[in-house]
Design a protein around this motif. Structure first.
Motif, PDB file in Angstrom:
ATOM      1  N   HIS A 547       0.898  17.522 -19.540  1.00 28.89           N
ATOM      2  CA  HIS A 547       2.195  17.587 -20.209  1.00 28.89           C
ATOM      3  C   HIS A 547       2.595  16.171 -20.596  1.00 28.89           C
ATOM      4  O   HIS A 547       2.413  15.230 -19.824  1.00 28.89           O
ATOM      5  CB  HIS A 547       3.263  18.185 -19.292  1.00 28.89           C
ATOM      6  CG  HIS A 547       4.643  18.177 -19.894  1.00 28.89           C
ATOM      7  ND1 HIS A 547       5.095  19.172 -20.720  1.00 28.89           N
ATOM      8  CD2 HIS A 547       5.665  17.277 -19.800  1.00 28.89           C
ATOM      9  CE1 HIS A 547       6.327  18.908 -21.104  1.00 28.89           C
ATOM     10  NE2 HIS A 547       6.693  17.750 -20.560  1.00 28.89           N
ATOM     11  N   SER A 548       3.127  16.005 -21.799  1.00 26.80           N
ATOM     12  CA  SER A 548       3.592  14.703 -22.248  1.00 26.80           C
ATOM     13  C   SER A 548       5.037  14.814 -22.708  1.00 26.80           C
ATOM     14  O   SER A 548       5.433  15.813 -23.313  1.00 26.80           O
ATOM     15  CB  SER A 548       2.717  14.177 -23.397  1.00 26.80           C
ATOM     16  OG  SER A 548       2.727  15.089 -24.478  1.00 26.80           O
ATOM     17  N   GLY A 549       5.818  13.790 -22.388  1.00 22.78           N
ATOM     18  CA  GLY A 549       7.212  13.780 -22.787  1.00 22.78           C
ATOM     19  C   GLY A 549       7.660  12.374 -23.117  1.00 22.78           C
ATOM     20  O   GLY A 549       6.926  11.397 -22.923  1.00 22.78           O
ATOM     21  N   GLU A 550       8.868  12.255 -23.652  1.00 27.50           N
ATOM     22  CA  GLU A 550       9.427  10.963 -23.998  1.00 27.50           C
ATOM     23  C   GLU A 550      10.377  10.501 -22.908  1.00 27.50           C
ATOM     24  O   GLU A 550      11.098  11.301 -22.298  1.00 27.50           O
ATOM     25  CB  GLU A 550      10.166  11.042 -25.337  1.00 27.50           C
ATOM     26  CG  GLU A 550       9.243  11.293 -26.520  1.00 27.50           C
ATOM     27  CD  GLU A 550       9.999  11.353 -27.839  1.00 27.50           C
ATOM     28  OE1 GLU A 550      11.237  11.429 -27.809  1.00 27.50           O
ATOM     29  OE2 GLU A 550       9.350  11.329 -28.890  1.00 27.50           O
ATOM     30  N   GLY A 551      10.377   9.212 -22.659  1.00 29.43           N
ATOM     31  CA  GLY A 551      11.255   8.629 -21.657  1.00 29.43           C
ATOM     32  C   GLY A 551      11.424   7.160 -21.908  1.00 29.43           C
ATOM     33  O   GLY A 551      10.747   6.567 -22.765  1.00 29.43           O
ATOM     34  N   ARG A 552      12.280   6.531 -21.149  1.00 26.53           N
ATOM     35  CA  ARG A 552      12.582   5.111 -21.372  1.00 26.53           C
ATOM     36  C   ARG A 552      11.405   4.219 -21.014  1.00 26.53           C
ATOM     37  O   ARG A 552      11.221   3.163 -21.607  1.00 26.53           O
ATOM     38  CB  ARG A 552      13.805   4.729 -20.533  1.00 26.53           C
ATOM     39  CG  ARG A 552      14.349   3.343 -20.806  1.00 26.53           C
ATOM     40  CD  ARG A 552      15.710   3.157 -20.138  1.00 26.53           C
ATOM     41  NE  ARG A 552      16.217   1.812 -20.340  1.00 26.53           N
ATOM     42  CZ  ARG A 552      16.043   0.815 -19.479  1.00 26.53           C
ATOM     43  NH1 ARG A 552      15.360   1.031 -18.363  1.00 26.53           N
ATOM     44  NH2 ARG A 552      16.542  -0.388 -19.727  1.00 26.53           N
ATOM     45  N   GLU A 553      10.598   4.628 -20.028  1.00 26.63           N
ATOM     46  CA  GLU A 553       9.490   3.805 -19.576  1.00 26.63           C
ATOM     47  C   GLU A 553       8.177   4.577 -19.654  1.00 26.63           C
ATOM     48  O   GLU A 553       8.140   5.788 -19.449  1.00 26.63           O
ATOM     49  CB  GLU A 553       9.713   3.348 -18.131  1.00 26.63           C
ATOM     50  CG  GLU A 553      10.896   2.414 -17.957  1.00 26.63           C
ATOM     51  CD  GLU A 553      11.068   1.989 -16.513  1.00 26.63           C
ATOM     52  OE1 GLU A 553      11.093   0.780 -16.249  1.00 26.63           O
ATOM     53  OE2 GLU A 553      11.154   2.875 -15.655  1.00 26.63           O
ATOM     54  N   LEU A 554       7.100   3.854 -19.911  1.00 25.70           N
ATOM     55  CA  LEU A 554       5.769   4.435 -19.884  1.00 25.70           C
ATOM     56  C   LEU A 554       5.424   4.816 -18.448  1.00 25.70           C
ATOM     57  O   LEU A 554       5.630   4.031 -17.516  1.00 25.70           O
ATOM     58  CB  LEU A 554       4.762   3.418 -20.417  1.00 25.70           C
ATOM     59  CG  LEU A 554       3.335   3.899 -20.666  1.00 25.70           C
ATOM     60  CD1 LEU A 554       3.313   4.890 -21.829  1.00 25.70           C
ATOM     61  CD2 LEU A 554       2.413   2.715 -20.960  1.00 25.70           C
TER      62      LEU A 554
END
Length: 760
Positions: A547-554
């Motif tokens: 699963h991949s998502g967007e966030g503030r940090e890698l």
């Protein structure tokens, strides 16, 4: 790892860590451009300052005094640092081709890699001469030569080929250092004989006659034989020959002439001059490609020929930084105007120097002191950095001025807007599929449905007679190189499987990527997953989904499935330690304090190189080795640190243990940073376990004491091994590449004391 306060719209990639690029980094650090990310790609973490190299050779400076810590400077500038060798360009796709990793995408590219002595143009020179560049390799050769001179008795003849300023200065520096070394050893300095070869009728042909005469006098006083009109035409073992037919028996040959461009530049399609240097306009933009710039010795201005001197590379840094910025912003470029005359301060080996500028000449010890002051002030700009990168004023909430096309503008609005949660935070399917298209997980017969035929979930068969081992790990990036972070994250997750003696079967990934333009998100995801899959493939572990998502940090993690024998044969658990067993640790400790120091700009770049190399090393071979040598218990070191994991083992085994603090393998720099109070944010929680220690009265003063509590990432295996097999086990581990594997203590019978760990 720098958090995504601003979405990335453009990538500026700097290839090489030359004098121009360190100035670029400094200028972007002081005035960052919102929406623009800098990446430095260089094979040498510590980049040398050529102006101080002769002083280093002469023994006046230490290694660190003449090198700029490129990794630390990049961290200060908010730039990513990739320690990697560049082998070419794909100008159509705008990607830098690298030796080990996937190509790195760029919007603007700058090349500042210096020059290379063209040893291949002279028969035998590549095999038998020591080229002065690249300086890192020259330094390795120089240290070896210094040792040979110390060990060798009898006459030794050293030839320096090239009598420009670099060759003359290097000759005198070597002469000073080596003869002083012989005096220190009580030997006759006359054992050494120096010869300087000039292809021209004069030495120092670009300097005035008074400067030439001054150096001719110095060379004569020091018995350095100067060969004029003596172009070297062939080199063999123990001998060189000139075009005029002269031959000389020599023991060492140092090559300081015939500089040319790097070999890989020839295949880029960029316009090069007849010596292989990149042709650039007065804006430092290449004549072939508006997206590529070049500076320093590797560049050749089409309107004016410049001498290959560091002064020009330094002066080009500011206009290069400005034009990279202006190019990204779509603004007109400005011309770089090189000075017609420049000051050269050339040392004579001892603390004496000669100044040359046009027709001017002066000399003296005061000139050397002047040069030393100038050089040290220059280096301080790049090495004396504030304690934290955040101390530099940075724009907050400033909108990017980078011009975007219509499609990019729509993506930017999405990237900068408040993101919805749940499935709305997922990376787009198109971006995800493109990023994973270049990633090729290993195929296994027991993976029935995986990434080769994506579905809602993976289907994996458990072979008859086997049982499953499950583990999961997830953490945010601790470095700015997504490819290397992917490798470390995969190693960290696999560690639990290997520690139990299991075989890694399948992995499911969980990835978080900072928002941005699709191209930047895709590039980051590709780099990270490519690094991770390489490690998983090496372990025979199939990536089956995620699963991949967007966030503030890698961030990245894996749920790993492993296989063990159903009867638990060969399984290594935390319990099982027996009194008398020896405690073996496979890797050095100290990752927590060193990474904390790196974030505060208090760690040397080479220390971090060693940290990353340690975290990148898999425990797979170590686990097999420990099993073969009868390990009775095993675990991998992670966030609880050495003490926390050892306490778990003693509790599970019903025993006590003794640790020899002096025997602990420690990463370089870790003792220094922990002594300075630079500790991981997790260390205070680990410190609560000090109640498990006894014998701490004298141990607290030991430099390794604090490292007992240091949290590790992708740390080594800690195992108990029968005493009679411990020495063989350590020898085997070291032969497998675990060079710091060590016996750190022993298992004791349980005592009445509630504290199970005794410190020695």
């Amino acid at each position: 790892m720098h958090s995504a306060d601003q979405a990335v719209f453009r990538d500026i990639v700097l290839v090489g860590g030359g004098h121009s690029h360190v100035v670029v980094l400094r200028r972007f650090a002081m005035r960052p451009l919102p929406g623009v990310r800098l990446t430095v790609i260089c094979s040498d973490t510590h980049t040398p300052y050529s102006g101080m190299l002769p002083g280093y050779i002469a023994g006046h400076y230490s290694h660190d005094e003449v090198h700029i810590d490129l990794r630390r400077l990049a961290e200060f500038a908010g730039a990513r640092y990739f320690r990697e060798q560049v082998i070419g360009l794909d100008r159509v796709q705008r990607k830098v081709l690298c030796a080990r990793r996937p190509p790195v995408a760029y919007d603007r590219l700058s090349i500042n890699i210096g020059s290379m002595p063209a040893v291949n143009q002279v028969e035998g020179a590549a095999e038998h001469a020591i080229p002065v560049k690249p300086i890192r390799r020259f330094n390795e050769h120089w240290l070896a030569l210094l040792e040979r001179v110390r060990q060798h008795r009898g006459a030794k003849t050293i030839a320096i080929v090239g009598a420009g300023a670099g060759g003359v200065e290097l000759s005198l520096a070597m002469h000073h250092r080596l003869r002083n070394e012989l005096r220190r050893l009580g030997r006759d300095p006359g054992e050494l004989r120096f010869h300087l070869f000039s292809a021209e009728p004069e030495i120092l042909p670009t300097h005035n006659a008074r400067v030439r005469r001054a150096f001719e006098q110095v060379l004569a006083e020091r018995a350095v034989v100067v060969h004029r009109d003596a172009k070297v035409s062939a080199v063999a073992s123990g001998q060189l020959r000139t075009a005029g037919g002269e031959t000389l028996a020599v023991d060492e040959i140092v090559w300081v002439t015939q500089a040319g461009g790097a070999d890989w530049l020839r295949d880029t399609g960029l316009a090069l001059d007849d010596r292989g240097f990149i042709q650039v306009r007065d804006s430092l933009q290449t004549v072939s490609d508006a997206h590529i710039f070049a500076a320093g010795d590797c560049a050749s201005m089409i309107d004016r020929a410049l001498e290959k001197a560091g002064v020009f590379a330094v002066r080009q840094g500011r206009p290069l930084a400005d034009n990279l910025r202006r190019s990204v912003l779509g603004q007109p470029l400005r011309a770089y105007h090189p000075q017609a005359r420049w000051l050269a301060l050339i040392s004579t080996g001892d603390r004496y120097a000669i100044a040359s500028r046009g027709g001017l000449h002066t000399a003296g010890a005061w000139v050397w002191r002047w040069k030393d002051w100038i050089d040290r002030r220059f280096m301080a700009r790049f090495n004396d950095l504030p304690a934290q990168r955040m101390a530099i004023a940075r724009p907050q909430g400033e909108e990017s001025a980078v011009p975007l096309d219509e499609a990019e503008s729509a993506q930017a609005i999405s990237a900068l807007a408040m993101r919805c949660g749940g499935c709305g935070a997922k990376v787009g399917a198109t971006v995800l599929s493109r990023a994973l298209a270049s990633v090729h997980p290993v195929e296994r017969d027991d993976v029935l449905i995986g990434l080769h035929a994506p579905d809602d979930a993976a289907v994996v068969r458990v072979p008859p007679g086997r049982a499953m081992v499950h583990t999961v790990d997830f953490f945010r990036a601790l470095i700015d190189d997504p490819w290397l972070f992917g490798r470390i994250a995969a190693n960290h997750a696999l560690g639990d499987i290997f520690a139990m003696g299991g075989e890694a079967q399948s992995a499911t990934a969980i990835a978080t990527v900072p928002p941005g333009l699709e191209s930047q998100v895709e590039e980051t995801l590709l780099q990270m997953m490519a690094g991770a899959v390489e490690v998983l493939n090496e372990a025979g572990c199939a990536l089956v989904g995620g699963h991949s998502g967007e966030g503030r940090e890698l961030a990245l993690g894996f749920a790993i499935n492993g296989l063990i024998d159903e009867g638990l044969a060969g399984v290594m658990c935390k319990g099982g330690m027996r009194p008398g067993d020896q405690l073996i640790l496979g890797k050095p400790i100290g990752t927590g304090t060193l990474l904390a120091a790196h974030a505060r700009l208090q760690a040397k770049g080479r220390w971090i190189d060693d940290v990353l190399a340690s975290m990148e090393q898999s425990n797979r071979l170590a686990a097999s080795c420990l099993r073969e040598h009868g390990a009775t218990a095993c675990t991998d070191l992670t966030g609880f640190g050495l003490l926390g994991h050892l306490v778990e083992m003693t509790r599970a085994s019903g025993v006590d243990a003794e640790i020899d603090l002096a025997a602990l393998p420690v990463l370089e720099g870790a003792a220094e940073t922990s002594a300075a109070g630079i500790l991981s944010s997790l260390q205070p929680a680990n410190l609560r376990l000090r109640r498990a220690l006894r014998g701490t009265e004298s141990a607290r003063s030991h430099p390794n004491y604090a490292l007992l509590f240091d949290p590790q990432t992708a740390g080594g295996l800690l195992a108990s091994v029968p005493a009679e097999r411990a020495a063989a086990c350590i020898a085997a581990l070291r032969s497998l590449g675990y060079g710091k594997a060590a016996c750190i203590g022993r298992v004791l019978p349980p005592a009445d004391d509630l504290a199970p760990i005794h410190l020695k």
